[in-house]
Design a protein around this motif. Structure first.
Motif, PDB file in Angstrom:
ATOM      1  N   GLU A 137      43.382  40.731  29.650  1.00 49.57           N
ATOM      2  CA  GLU A 137      44.318  39.690  30.087  1.00 49.57           C
ATOM      3  C   GLU A 137      44.245  39.505  31.603  1.00 49.57           C
ATOM      4  O   GLU A 137      44.268  38.377  32.096  1.00 49.57           O
ATOM      5  N   ARG A 142      41.060  37.620  32.564  1.00 49.62           N
ATOM      6  CA  ARG A 142      41.217  36.183  32.274  1.00 49.62           C
ATOM      7  C   ARG A 142      42.056  35.503  33.357  1.00 49.62           C
ATOM      8  O   ARG A 142      41.709  34.421  33.851  1.00 49.62           O
ATOM      9  N   ALA A 143      43.150  36.150  33.732  1.00 49.09           N
ATOM     10  CA  ALA A 143      44.027  35.581  34.763  1.00 49.09           C
ATOM     11  C   ALA A 143      43.304  35.475  36.106  1.00 49.09           C
ATOM     12  O   ALA A 143      43.435  34.465  36.813  1.00 49.09           O
ATOM     13  N   TYR A 144      42.535  36.497  36.451  1.00 48.91           N
ATOM     14  CA  TYR A 144      41.791  36.459  37.709  1.00 48.91           C
ATOM     15  C   TYR A 144      40.743  35.361  37.703  1.00 48.91           C
ATOM     16  O   TYR A 144      40.530  34.684  38.704  1.00 48.91           O
ATOM     17  N   GLU A 145      40.075  35.163  36.568  1.00 52.01           N
ATOM     18  CA  GLU A 145      39.073  34.097  36.475  1.00 52.01           C
ATOM     19  C   GLU A 145      39.723  32.735  36.651  1.00 52.01           C
ATOM     20  O   GLU A 145      39.193  31.877  37.352  1.00 52.01           O
ATOM     21  N   GLU A 146      40.864  32.548  35.995  1.00 52.03           N
ATOM     22  CA  GLU A 146      41.570  31.269  36.111  1.00 52.03           C
ATOM     23  C   GLU A 146      42.026  31.016  37.541  1.00 52.03           C
ATOM     24  O   GLU A 146      42.091  29.881  37.990  1.00 52.03           O
ATOM     25  N   GLY A 147      42.321  32.084  38.252  1.00 55.45           N
ATOM     26  CA  GLY A 147      42.760  31.977  39.639  1.00 55.45           C
ATOM     27  C   GLY A 147      41.614  31.969  40.635  1.00 55.45           C
ATOM     28  O   GLY A 147      41.836  31.955  41.846  1.00 55.45           O
ATOM     29  N   GLY A 148      40.368  32.026  40.131  1.00 58.14           N
ATOM     30  CA  GLY A 148      39.208  31.999  41.016  1.00 58.14           C
ATOM     31  C   GLY A 148      38.933  33.307  41.725  1.00 58.14           C
ATOM     32  O   GLY A 148      38.194  33.344  42.715  1.00 58.14           O
ATOM     33  N   ARG A 149      39.492  34.409  41.234  1.00 58.81           N
ATOM     34  CA  ARG A 149      39.276  35.729  41.853  1.00 58.81           C
ATOM     35  C   ARG A 149      38.236  36.503  41.051  1.00 58.81           C
ATOM     36  O   ARG A 149      38.539  37.463  40.349  1.00 58.81           O
ATOM     37  N   ALA A 173      38.144  40.039  38.649  1.00 59.36           N
ATOM     38  CA  ALA A 173      37.847  39.946  37.208  1.00 59.36           C
ATOM     39  C   ALA A 173      36.699  40.888  36.857  1.00 59.36           C
ATOM     40  O   ALA A 173      36.734  41.560  35.824  1.00 59.36           O
TER      41      ALA A 173
END
Length: 153
Positions: A68, A71-78, A82
């Motif tokens: 999870e 996924r959140a880091y990818e969505e945030g561009g980090r 990730a």
């Protein structure tokens, strides 16, 4: 001590010897989570610490948390964070049993339904309980639930 704990402990020592900082960090997190569970178990009146089944649950939960987070880091561009989470997942998965394939999960669900004599959606809890008893750490129960529901519904 349980067999799984021994493997984690041996991995921790090995990571220290080989100066694998990222692996060592993840193994320390595992050890801390197991110790937390031991303390909670003793508070409940048990004489021993967490069993292998409980350790598998802990590891499964840690993998899910990291998935999870990744996924959140990818969505945030980090992407670097990730990637760090994915590295931790790889270390955690070393201690989990082999994940069942899609066909094997289907067979396990069918067997559990037959074992408990499930006939309707009301029996879903019994089926999930049977699966969790036998396949802890080997399948994603979040994905299995809808499949059981579809078969019983």
């Amino acid at each position: 001590m349980t067999q799984l704990r021994d493997r984690v402990s041996a991995g921790l020592k090995d990571a220290m010897r080989n100066k694998q900082a990222a692996r060592l960090s993840t193994l320390r997190l595992i050890t801390a989570a197991i110790k937390d569970r031991d303390i909670a178990t003793r508070a409940e009146g048990a004489t021993e610490g967490a069993s292998d089944a409980e350790v598998l649950q802990i590891l499964g939960k840690m993998v899910k948390q990291r998935q999870e987070s990744a996924r959140a880091y990818e969505e945030g561009g980090r992407l670097e964070l990730a990637e760090k989470e994915r590295g931790e997942i790889l270390v955690l998965e070393e201690f989990l049993p082999r994940q069942l394939g899609d066909a094997e999960v289907g067979d396990a669900i069918s067997a559990a339904i037959a074992q408990v004599g499930a006939e309707s959606i009301r029996d879903m809890g019994k089926v999930m309980g049977a699966l969790k008893t036998k396949y802890t750490g080997q399948m994603d129960f979040g994905a299995v639930g809808p499949r059981v529901k579809a078969l019983l519904g």
